[in-house]
Design a protein around this motif. Structure first.
Motif, PDB file in Angstrom:
ATOM      1  N   VAL A 308      80.665  46.269  54.775  1.00 48.49           N
ATOM      2  CA  VAL A 308      79.938  45.209  55.750  1.00 48.49           C
ATOM      3  C   VAL A 308      79.988  45.751  57.354  1.00 48.49           C
ATOM      4  N   GLN A 315      71.400  46.981  60.431  1.00 41.07           N
ATOM      5  CA  GLN A 315      70.289  45.965  60.821  1.00 41.07           C
ATOM      6  C   GLN A 315      69.467  46.558  61.859  1.00 41.07           C
ATOM      7  N   GLY A 381      80.480  39.658  61.099  1.00 44.83           N
ATOM      8  CA  GLY A 381      80.054  39.618  59.937  1.00 44.83           C
ATOM      9  C   GLY A 381      80.802  39.891  58.674  1.00 44.83           C
ATOM     10  N   GLU A 394      75.555  30.112  55.776  1.00 44.62           N
ATOM     11  CA  GLU A 394      75.450  31.432  56.536  1.00 44.62           C
ATOM     12  C   GLU A 394      75.656  32.628  55.772  1.00 44.62           C
ATOM     13  N   SER A 398      73.704  36.326  53.585  1.00 47.78           N
ATOM     14  CA  SER A 398      73.913  37.492  54.009  1.00 47.78           C
ATOM     15  C   SER A 398      73.865  38.437  52.969  1.00 47.78           C
TER      16      SER A 398
END
Length: 458
Positions: A308, A315, A381, A394, A398
């Motif tokens: 992660v 991104q 994150g 949320e 992910s």
């Protein structure tokens, strides 16, 4: 306390790990000297595998005695100045600053807080902390594979409200923070593992099921699939689901490993040959996490194995095309073998030598609360260990967290001795370079396993 008197503890009937730790800590508080020396000595005893047994009755007496001392020492801590040091990752500085500011507001009027946030890598926390426990942080984050050493040294203050903490967090995170039934740290994240990131404009859902499919698609697009073969953490992927075994021996220091097996259905040589085939594929590149994200940004890399911590940069590179999935299968002999992984958790510990253990405990609880684990996900994150935080919409949206959850079925806690890392890295380098020495693969596997299982691990 002399070396002889330390050894005589066993003669007094105090011979378990916890009994020795608590006995010495009470003696240290009474004598007010030689704390650092005793920790180093105890850690040395642990390294020789001398701690064994349960001795819960006698150990509890020592715990009760220490709690009485702590109660007296901390009786005046509801007012006055409270100085604490908090260690966290460099990347978490902004997040921790916000968490600490909120903590001060929550307890405003109860104490005059002076909380210093220091940058300390979670992967190196144990070594730095044990180097000087009295000057170390009051509260610190660390990787779960360091738990046993920190608990055995007496540095970790056991969690007092253990039942409440256990019920609030995922089972895997609680297991990682525990030794037996005893909880020694507060679960923080459940995301310290790895999986496959990919550019959805290059790979289909079918492609990412197998490494062969990914390599073929990458080659056709003139791009690469990345993996770090210099790291034993990632190289575990090839051996973990083969039926061959790796683990920590009962001494808590040395390893057992049969990755050079010639008897299993899948043999060590089969894995080595599979790795050589992968490294020779034009769609593969051996590079570290930084090389992976850099390649994603310049367009040369379209997929890679990471965690992660790479999501934000990927991104930026792939935007809406960012995809994530469990690790694929790879061709090994005549079989498709699911790639394995190490499962990891980040934990928060309280230094039992803190001058303000009650406030340090409150801060650790605050950092790992449901609300602050949600904040950690929003800002960094990172996947929550807290079950309520992890169930938030949320988090469910992910791709990285969902891929990690999918991979968790094929993941194992990292419980290995230090002698693992260098031999596997040397072997990985040879395979990544196509075996430039030409040395027999079985011989290389035998050398690797001999190093991994050496009895002199520190």
């Amino acid at each position: 306390m002399s070396l002889l008197s330390c050894l005589d503890l066993s003669i007094c009937g105090i011979n378990t790990c916890r009994e020795i730790i608590w006995y010495k800590r009470i003696r240290e508080r009474m004598e007010h000297k030689m704390k650092k020396w005793s920790i180093v000595f105890l850690t040395g005893i642990v390294s020789m595998g001398m701690f064994s047994g349960c001795g819960k009755v006698a150990a509890q007496k020592q715990v009760d005695g220490l709690e009485a001392i702590n109660s007296t020492e901390n009786a005046t801590e509801t007012t006055g100045k409270v100085s604490l040091t908090l260690w966290g990752a460099k990347e978490d500085k902004e997040l921790l600053t916000q968490i600490v500011d909120n903590f001060k507001q929550e307890y405003a009027g109860q104490a005059d807080f002076d909380i210093t946030i220091g940058e300390q890598s979670e992967s190196e926390c144990r070594d730095v902390l044990l180097g000087n426990v009295e000057e170390a942080a009051d509260v610190f984050t660390f990787a779960d594979d360091q738990l046993m050493a920190l608990a055995a040294s007496g540095v970790l203050k056991p969690v007092e409200n253990a039942d409440a903490v256990k019920s609030a967090n995922a089972e895997g995170a609680v297991t990682a923070a525990s030794i037996g039934d005893d909880l020694y740290a507060y679960p923080l994240t459940a995301d310290n593992g790895y999986f496959m990131f990919y550019d959805k404009s290059v790979f289909s859902d079918e492609d990412v099921k197998t490494l062969d499919g990914m390599l073929n698609a990458a080659t056709a697009a003139g791009k690469k699939v990345a993996m770090d073969w210099s790291s034993g953490w990632y190289l575990y992927s090839f051996f973990g689901n083969t039926g061959m075994e790796l683990g920590l021996n009962e001494d808590g220091i040395s390893n057992h490993c049969d990755w050079n097996s010639t008897d299993n259905k899948i043999k060590g040589v089969d894995v080595a040959q599979a790795m050589l085939a992968i490294s020779a594929n034009p769609g593969f590149i051996n590079t570290n996490d930084e090389g992976f994200t850099a390649g994603a940004k310049d367009g040369s890399i379209a997929a890679g194995i990471s965690g992660v911590w790479s999501a934000t940069e990927l991104q930026k590179a792939w935007g809406k095309n960012l995809g994530a999935a469990k690790l694929p299968t790879y061709t090994c002999g005549d079989a498709q073998v699911q790639m394995a992984s190490f499962a990891g958790y980040k934990l928060v510990g309280v230094n039992s030598y803190s001058k303000h253990t009650d406030w340090a405990t409150k801060l650790a609880e605050w950092i790992t609360s449901e609300e602050n684990q949600k904040l950690r996900f929003e800002m960094r994150g990172q996947g929550p260990a807290n079950t309520n935080a992890a169930s938030a919409d949320e988090v469910k949206k992910s791709p990285a967290i969902q891929a990690l959850i999918a991979q968790s079925e094929f993941a194992s806690l990292q419980r290995i001795g230090n002698n693992y890392w260098s031999p596997i890295a040397e072997f990985g380098a040879s395979m990544a370079q196509g075996n430039p020495s030409g040395k027999d693969l079985q011989e290389q596997l035998d050398t690797m396993v001999e190093g991994i299982t050496a009895s002199n691990a520190q």
